[in-house]
Design a protein around this motif. Structure first.
Motif, mmCIF file in Angstrom:
data_model
loop_
_atom_site.group_PDB
_atom_site.id
_atom_site.type_symbol
_atom_site.label_atom_id
_atom_site.label_comp_id
_atom_site.label_asym_id
_atom_site.label_seq_id
_atom_site.Cartn_x
_atom_site.Cartn_y
_atom_site.Cartn_z
ATOM 1 N N ARG A 117 44.552 37.418 7.142
ATOM 2 C CA ARG A 117 44.786 35.839 7.623
ATOM 3 C C ARG A 117 43.711 35.834 8.640
ATOM 4 O O ARG A 117 44.280 36.738 10.188
ATOM 5 C CB ARG A 117 46.648 35.104 7.870
ATOM 6 C CG ARG A 117 46.877 35.181 6.379
ATOM 7 C CD ARG A 117 48.708 34.496 7.115
ATOM 8 N NE ARG A 117 49.321 34.864 6.060
ATOM 9 C CZ ARG A 117 50.389 35.036 6.006
ATOM 10 N NH1 ARG A 117 51.279 34.324 6.951
ATOM 11 N NH2 ARG A 117 51.291 34.424 4.682
ATOM 12 N N GLU A 119 44.594 35.164 12.155
ATOM 13 C CA GLU A 119 45.422 34.563 12.539
ATOM 14 C C GLU A 119 44.295 35.000 14.821
ATOM 15 O O GLU A 119 43.947 35.851 14.850
ATOM 16 C CB GLU A 119 46.869 35.407 12.735
ATOM 17 C CG GLU A 119 46.959 34.731 11.657
ATOM 18 C CD GLU A 119 48.901 34.652 12.012
ATOM 19 O OE1 GLU A 119 48.932 34.152 12.643
ATOM 20 O OE2 GLU A 119 49.317 35.353 11.205
ATOM 21 N N ARG A 263 59.474 26.636 6.624
ATOM 22 C CA ARG A 263 58.778 27.566 6.586
ATOM 23 C C ARG A 263 57.251 26.986 6.263
ATOM 24 O O ARG A 263 56.865 25.818 6.532
ATOM 25 C CB ARG A 263 59.139 28.010 4.996
ATOM 26 C CG ARG A 263 60.230 29.010 4.956
ATOM 27 C CD ARG A 263 59.677 29.865 5.699
ATOM 28 N NE ARG A 263 59.593 31.406 4.792
ATOM 29 C CZ ARG A 263 58.924 32.000 5.516
ATOM 30 N NH1 ARG A 263 59.073 31.536 6.800
ATOM 31 N NH2 ARG A 263 58.274 32.829 4.865
#
Ligand code: AMP
Length: 419
Positions: A117, A119, A263
Motif C-alpha cells: 500500500r 501509504e 473498518r
C-alpha cells in the motif's frame, strides 16, 4: 540517484529483514500457521498481483486503499494489474474460480505474505508489510464468527502479546439496517459539516461510516456525539451479534464493545473487530477483521458468506520488542587441524540428522577466532576437537554459559546434548 552513485537503498517504506531479527519473524509465522492448523485452517497461497478489478470490486471503489494506495501497473499486454493491498479479495477470487464454494463448507483457510500500500511511511506503517490472515467461507453461523475471533486471541496469547479486543456489529446492507443508519448519519454529518476536518467533509456522501476512523481532532470531537450504528441495526443482525458475544464469553474471551469501530475496507458487514496493542503510538492496531457477506457476489460468485482477519506481522514484532532471538544452534564445533575439521564436518552432519542444531567454522580459522564464533553463534555448547581428542575418540565439551568444560567420548556427545 546520481549517475556515478553506485549504492542502492531499499525503496521508501520498505525494509530488509536481516538476522538476528529475522529469527523472531520466521518463528512468529510458524506459530501462526501451526495455531491456525490446529483449528482446521488449511494453508492457501494466491498470487501477489491480481487483476486490478478484483480489488476495485472486492475491497470497494470508495475505500482509501483502492483510491489512493494501490500499486497498479500495466503489463506488456496492456492488462491492468495491482500488487495486492490485502489478502481477502484474492482468496475469495480463488475460492470462486476453483469451485471451492461448492463445499464442504465452511472452507477454512490461512495465509501469510507481503501486502503493498502506498501509504505515508512511519513507525508501524510501511509500503510493503506482512500480514497473517485467516478466512472462513460459506457459513453465517455466529459460531463461525466466534471461532475466528477466538483463534486470533489464542494466537496472540501464544505469541506472548497482550492485546485488547474491540468488537462491533456494523449490520448488513439493507434499508432496515445499515443503509437506514447511513441516512441518519449523513444527516448528522451535514448538520455538523462546518465543524468537520475538510477531508472528512468530502467523505459525507461517499463513505460516511469512515468519518469514525478520522484521526483529526475536529472530526473526533464531532463524532463523539454522532448516532451509533448499534442503535440502528436490524433485529437479525442484533441477534447474530449477541450470539457471537455469548459464544466468546463461553470460551473466556474478553472484549470491549466499541460502537464507533468501523473498518477501512468497504466489504465488511455485521461482526467487525480489531486487536490493539500497547506501546505502538498511533499505529496500535495489530490486527483486524470482520464479516464480508457480500464480497463473493461483488466478485461474480454466488452468495458465499465469509469472515476473516488480517494481523500485521511487522507491528506485532514491534510490540513484542527485541526479545532474545530463538537460537536453533545447540553446539558449535571448534576443530583444529585438517583431520579434526573433516571429523567435525561429519559429526555435525550426523547431529543435524538427529534434529540437533549444530554448526562449525567453515573458514579454517585459529582456535581464538573459532571460540569467538562459537560465542557469537549463541550456541549453548562449544565442542572442541584437537589432534589430541581426535587420537583418543574424545571431544572437549565447553558450557558457553557456565564456562566449565569436560572431556567426553565422542560417542556420548549426542546423548549429552539431548539430556
Ligand atoms: P487492514 O487490512 O487494513 O484491516 O489491516 C490489518 C492489519 O494489518 C492492521 O491492523 C495492521 O496491523 C496491519 N497493517 C495494515 N496496513 C499496514 C501498513 N501499511 N504497514 C504495516 N502494517 C499494516
Amino acid at each position: 540517484m546520481a549517475e556515478n552513485e553506485r549504492s542502492f537503498r531499499a525503496p521508501r517504506g520498505t525494509f530488509d529483514v536481516l538476522p538476528p531479527q529475522s529469527w523472531a519473524r520466521s518463528a512468529l509465522a510458524r506459530l501462526a500457521m501451526d495455531t491456525f492448523a490446529l483449528s482446521g485452517y488449511a494453508p492457501i497461497e494466491t498470487p501477489i498481483f491480481e487483476h486490478t478489478e478484483v480489488f476495485e470490486r472486492g475491497v470497494g471503489a470508495t475505500s482509501e486503499v483502492v483510491t489512493k494506495q494501490m500499486y497498479t501497473f500495466t503489463d506488456r499486454a496492456g492488462r491492468s494489474l495491482t500488487l495486492r493491498p490485502e489478502l481477502t479479495a484474492g482468496i475469495v477470487r480463488a475460492a470462486i474460480e476453483h469451485g471451492l464454494d461448492r463445499g464442504p463448507l465452511p472452507l477454512k483457510l490461512a495465509c501469510i505474505g507481503p501486502q503493498f500500500r502506498q501509504e505515508r511511511p512511519q513507525k508501524g506503517r510501511y509500503r510493503q508489510f506482512t500480514q497473517i490472515d485467516i478466512e472462513s467461507l460459506g457459513s453465517d453461523d455466529p459460531m463461525v464468527d466466534a471461532e475466528i475471533v477466538e483463534v486470533g486471541v489464542r494466537f496472540f496469547r501464544k505469541a506472548g502479546l497482550d492485546v485488547q479486543l474491540l468488537i462491533n456489529s456494523i449490520g448488513h446492507v439493507a434499508e432496515s439496517c445499515r443503509l437506514g443508519y447511513n441516512k441518519v448519519l449523513v444527516e448528522f454529518l451535514r448538520a455538523n459539516e462546518a465543524a468537520l476536518a475538510p477531508d472528512d467533509r468530502a467523505r459525507i456522501e461517499t463513505n460516511p461510516l469512515r468519518t469514525f476512523d478520522s484521526k483529526d481532532a475536529r472530526t473526533v470531537a464531532v463524532m463523539a456525539g454522532a448516532p451509533l450504528i448499534s442503535d440502528h441495526i436490524c433485529d437479525d443482525c442484533r441477534a447474530h451479534f449477541s450470539a457471537v458475544l455469548d459464544l466468546l464469553i463461553s470460551v473466556n474471551v474478553s472484549f470491549e464493545l466499541e460502537p464507533r469501530l468501523v473498518r477501512g475496507l468497504d466489504y465488511y458487514t455485521r461482526t467487525t473487530f480489531e486487536f490493539i496493542a500497547g506501546g505502538l503510538g498511533s499505529q496500535n492496531a495489530v490486527g483486524g477483521g470482520g464479516r464480508y457477506d457480500g464480497l463473493a457476489e461483488s466478485l461474480g460468485g454466488g452468495s458465499l458468506t465469509g469472515i476473516g482477519f488480517a494481523l500485521g506481522v511487522d507491528r506485532i514484532l514491534l510490540a513484542l520488542g527485541e526479545g532474545a532471538p530463538p537460537n536453533p544452534v545447540t553446539v558449535y564445533f571448534v576443530a583444529l587441524g585438517e583431520a579434526a575439521r573433516r571429523e567435525a564436518f561429519k559429526v555435525v552432519a550426523s547431529l543435524r540428522e538427529s534434529g540437533i542444531g549444530a554448526d562449525l567454522d567453515l573458514g579454517a580459522r585459529g582456535m581464538k577466532g573459532q571460540m569467538k564464533d562459537a560465542d557469537r553463534s549463541g550456541a549453548r555448547w562449544a565442542a572442541i576437537l584437537g589432534e589430541d581428542e581426535l587420537a583418543t575418540g574424545d571431544v572437549t565439551l565447553k558450557d558457553l554459559v557456565g564456562g566449565e568444560q569436560e572431556r567426553i567420548r565422542m560417542d556420548d556427545l549426542e546423548r549429552r546434548l539431548t539430556s
